[in-house]
Design a protein around this motif. Structure first.
Motif, short mmCIF file in Angstrom:
data_model
loop_
_atom_site.label_atom_id
_atom_site.label_comp_id
_atom_site.label_asym_id
_atom_site.label_seq_id
_atom_site.Cartn_x
_atom_site.Cartn_y
_atom_site.Cartn_z
N ALA A 27 -27.23 7.33 -8.99
CA ALA A 27 -27.80 6.24 -8.19
C ALA A 27 -28.46 6.76 -6.91
O ALA A 27 -29.51 6.27 -6.50
N ILE A 28 -27.85 7.75 -6.29
CA ILE A 28 -28.34 8.25 -5.00
C ILE A 28 -29.44 9.28 -5.16
O ILE A 28 -30.44 9.24 -4.45
N GLU A 119 -14.79 6.20 -1.03
CA GLU A 119 -14.60 7.60 -0.63
C GLU A 119 -15.46 8.52 -1.50
O GLU A 119 -16.06 9.47 -0.99
N ILE A 120 -15.52 8.24 -2.79
CA ILE A 120 -16.36 9.05 -3.68
C ILE A 120 -17.82 8.93 -3.25
O ILE A 120 -18.54 9.93 -3.20
N ARG A 121 -18.27 7.73 -2.93
CA ARG A 121 -19.66 7.56 -2.50
C ARG A 121 -19.95 8.41 -1.26
O ARG A 121 -20.98 9.10 -1.20
N ALA A 122 -19.07 8.38 -0.28
CA ALA A 122 -19.27 9.15 0.94
C ALA A 122 -19.35 10.65 0.63
O ALA A 122 -20.21 11.37 1.16
N ARG A 126 -22.66 13.25 1.03
CA ARG A 126 -22.63 14.56 1.70
C ARG A 126 -23.11 15.66 0.76
O ARG A 126 -23.85 16.56 1.16
N LEU A 127 -22.67 15.59 -0.49
CA LEU A 127 -23.08 16.59 -1.48
C LEU A 127 -24.60 16.58 -1.68
O LEU A 127 -25.23 17.63 -1.71
N VAL A 128 -25.17 15.40 -1.80
CA VAL A 128 -26.63 15.29 -1.97
C VAL A 128 -27.35 15.92 -0.79
O VAL A 128 -28.32 16.65 -0.96
N ALA A 129 -26.87 15.66 0.41
CA ALA A 129 -27.50 16.24 1.61
C ALA A 129 -27.43 17.78 1.58
O ALA A 129 -28.34 18.44 2.09
#
Length: 138
Positions: A27-28, A119-122, A126-129
């Motif tokens: 999604a992100i 929490e998983i979304r957050a 961070r991982l995507v960044a």
């Protein structure tokens, strides 16, 4: 890491945490990341409460199917995120490994699963960044 990194999410049953993480990453990041998920002992279906929690956030994981973890999936991934699968994940040099300690949504009600989802979304954000740095502007 290639132009299009591959991220593998692994948990024991591939029915909750790893499926939610894969859903968030799709999604992100969209098609900028290849997303895989697997389990060391996969269930026969996705946790329906995880499906419900993700649907509340606008992410559909209802048609996902738990998959067994293979050595090839680890080998082809740039980043391997484990979630309570212990030592069953094969280790290959040159891969980025992270272990995300998260509560297991199995057997939990929606009120307990929502904070896990968030929490998983957050963590995925961070991982995507980190794996998809913004391109330099011209």
């Amino acid at each position: 890491m290639t132009d299009k990194p591959t991220v593998l999410f692994v948990c024991v049953h591939n029915a909750g945490r790893s499926q939610m993480a894969a859903g968030w990453l799709r999604a992100i990041a969209g098609d900028r990341v290849e997303v895989l998920s697997a389990g060391s002992a996969p269930k026969d279906q996705i946790n329906p409460v995880a499906v419900e929690a993700m649907a509340e956030a606008g992410v559909d994981i209802a048609n996902n199917v738990p998959k067994v973890l293979t050595t090839d999936a680890v080998r082809e991934s740039d980043v391997v995120i484990t979630m309570g699968c212990g030592d069953v994940c094969p280790i290959f040099p040159g891969k980025r490994y992270e272990d995300w300690e998260l509560d297991d949504p199995a057997g939990q009600g929606i009120e307990a699963v929502r904070p896990i989802r968030d929490e998983i979304r957050a963590r995925v954000e961070r991982l995507v960044a980190e794996v998809l740095p913004e391109p330099a502007s011209a």
